[in-house]
Design an enzyme around this catalytic site. Structure first.
Site, PDB file in Angstrom:
ATOM      1  N   GLU A 150      24.146  -0.448  30.479  1.00  0.00           N
ATOM      2  CA  GLU A 150      22.764  -0.456  29.986  1.00  0.00           C
ATOM      3  C   GLU A 150      22.724  -0.573  28.468  1.00  0.00           C
ATOM      4  OE1 GLU A 150      20.220   2.769  31.484  1.00  0.00           O
ATOM      5  OE2 GLU A 150      21.908   3.381  32.689  1.00  0.00           O
ATOM      6  N   SER A 151      21.785  -1.351  27.968  1.00  0.00           N
ATOM      7  CA  SER A 151      21.380  -1.450  26.558  1.00  0.00           C
ATOM      8  C   SER A 151      22.284  -2.340  25.696  1.00  0.00           C
ATOM      9  CB  SER A 151      21.311  -0.075  25.889  1.00  0.00           C
ATOM     10  OG  SER A 151      20.352   0.729  26.516  1.00  0.00           O
ATOM     11  N   LYS A 183      11.804   3.531  35.207  1.00  0.00           N
ATOM     12  CA  LYS A 183      12.603   4.056  34.103  1.00  0.00           C
ATOM     13  C   LYS A 183      11.678   4.904  33.241  1.00  0.00           C
ATOM     14  CE  LYS A 183      16.750   2.216  32.038  1.00  0.00           C
ATOM     15  NZ  LYS A 183      16.946   2.777  30.728  1.00  0.00           N
ATOM     16  N   GLU A 206      14.564  -5.857  32.525  1.00  0.00           N
ATOM     17  CA  GLU A 206      13.657  -4.742  32.218  1.00  0.00           C
ATOM     18  C   GLU A 206      12.322  -5.236  31.666  1.00  0.00           C
ATOM     19  OE1 GLU A 206      14.980  -0.749  31.277  1.00  0.00           O
ATOM     20  OE2 GLU A 206      14.421  -1.248  29.216  1.00  0.00           O
ATOM     21  N   GLU A 226      22.091   8.231  34.865  1.00  0.00           N
ATOM     22  CA  GLU A 226      22.490   7.678  33.556  1.00  0.00           C
ATOM     23  C   GLU A 226      23.342   8.647  32.751  1.00  0.00           C
ATOM     24  OE1 GLU A 226      19.634   5.364  31.127  1.00  0.00           O
ATOM     25  OE2 GLU A 226      20.180   6.767  29.531  1.00  0.00           O
ATOM     26  N   ASN A 254      24.770   4.150  29.415  1.00  0.00           N
ATOM     27  CA  ASN A 254      23.914   3.649  28.338  1.00  0.00           C
ATOM     28  C   ASN A 254      24.698   3.690  27.038  1.00  0.00           C
ATOM     29  OD1 ASN A 254      21.756   2.890  26.717  1.00  0.00           O
ATOM     30  ND2 ASN A 254      20.290   4.055  27.947  1.00  0.00           N
ATOM     31  N   LYS A 293       9.675  -4.035  29.335  1.00  0.00           N
ATOM     32  CA  LYS A 293       9.634  -3.017  28.279  1.00  0.00           C
ATOM     33  C   LYS A 293       8.720  -3.549  27.186  1.00  0.00           C
ATOM     34  CE  LYS A 293      13.314  -1.400  25.134  1.00  0.00           C
ATOM     35  NZ  LYS A 293      14.742  -1.108  25.100  1.00  0.00           N
TER      36      LYS A 293
END
Ligand SMILES: O=C(O)c1ccccc1NCC(=O)[C@H](O)[C@H](O)COP(=O)(O)O
Length: 310
Positions: free
Chosen positions: A271-272, A171, A111, A220, A241, A113
């Site tokens: 995710e995350s 995103k 990602e 998501e 997530n 970010k």
């Protein structure tokens, strides 16, 4: 093995500047080979061959046969043809994840970010260098475009999409058709739809708009209720997530449980909060097919190698 084989193929015919002329027999022939084709070929095969649909579903029987032949093998793009007709098909997001898995590499979605409400600040990161580094091994790139809390922008997406040869996910907090169209026109190959931000009818509409433009959708979810709603779309890709978007609290146990509830055949993205090879292995053991990593890769792009080989 059959789960790794694409479920559809991309047909460039709808991207041509004008429709193809009807099939013609070579001049000077007495009998028509096109007429013969109509007599000897099963109707379904002809329909498949001359369809103008953009994504064409591959029948399960054919996918099964490919599995028996030892596929999947790498996809080859007709790049010269793409240049000639001045277009490129979307770079399949789900297909890139499957292709990485079939090469025995962990599919990492790196990602881009620049900041986040959780307190992350990228500072004066060299974005181009970051992109060059992750393009060497990641299966796909995620670009956060939300400007206020994440420091993203549409310019960032356009630049990233044209400078890496990876499928790019936009995103953002997507809630309108205009955002889906922007994603497509800026060069995104996939778009994020967060189930809990949308009512069922909105979710269905945005999902079908994105897929009809040839993009994949990362649907998501965070908990069981989101998952139940997501499954009604019959999606190709679901992301779980671990971060609760309202409280920002991370719940790895919930994430692993939800990953384990996603039916086979759907690409499962964790995710995350992935910070190490151990984190990745734990999620893979819980059923994740791919791993979306932001903060820890931005802080240390060298982590990518460890994640790919974990
Ligand atoms: O990252 C945040 O703080 C955040 C807060 C509220 C809503 C969304 C947020 N992040 C979006 C993401 O989903 C993550 O950027 C992505 O999964 C990567 O996470 P990480 O590896 O933990 O940076």
């Amino acid at each position: 093995m059959v789960d790794l084989i694409p479920e559809s193929w991309y047909n460039v015919v709808p991207d041509l500047p004008e429709p193809l002329p009807p099939p013609m027999d070579p001049p000077g022939r007495d009998s028509s080979s096109i007429g013969l084709l109509n007599e000897i070929m099963p109707r379904a095969v002809l329909e498949h061959q001359f369809t103008v649909e953009r994504w064409v579903r591959i029948p399960d029987e054919v996918r099964g046969a490919y599995a028996n032949f030892g596929r999947p093998t790498p996809l080859l793009r007709a790049k010269k043809l793409e240049e000639r007709i001045g277009t490129r098909p979307p770079r399949g997001f789900a297909d890139a994840i499957r292709a990485a898995r079939s090469r025995g590499v962990n599919p990492v979605i790196a990602e881009l970010k620049l900041a986040s409400p959780s307190g992350f600040r990228a500072g004066d990161v060299d974005v181009e260098r970051y992109l060059r580094t992750v393009a060497r091994g990641a299966a796909a790139l995620s670009v956060i475009t939300e400007p206020v809390a994440f420091g993203g922008s549409y310019d960032l997406l356009r630049m990233a999409s044209s400078s890496v040869d990876l499928p790019v996910l936009m995103k953002d907090f997507v809630v309108t058709s205009g955002q889906v169209r922007s994603a497509h026109s800026l060069g995104a190959d996939a778009v994020l739809l967060i189930v809990r931000l949308l009512r069922d009818a909105e979710l269905e509409l945005l999902y079908s708009e994105a897929t009809s433009m040839g993009m994949d959708v990362l649907v998501e979810v965070h908990d069981e209720h989101d998952l139940e709603r997501a499954l009604r779309l019959r999606p190709r890709v679901i992301g779980v997530n671990s971060r609760d978007l309202l409280t920002l609290r991370m719940d790895g146990e919930l994430q692993r449980r939800i990953l384990g509830m996603i039916p086979g055949g759907i690409v499962r993205v964790a995710e995350s909060g992935i910070r190490s090879a151990d984190d990745l292995r734990r999620l893979r053991d819980s059923g994740a097919d791919a791993f979306l990593v932001g903060t820890s890769l931005m802080e240390n792009p060298g982590l990518l190698e460890e994640l790919l080989d974990a």
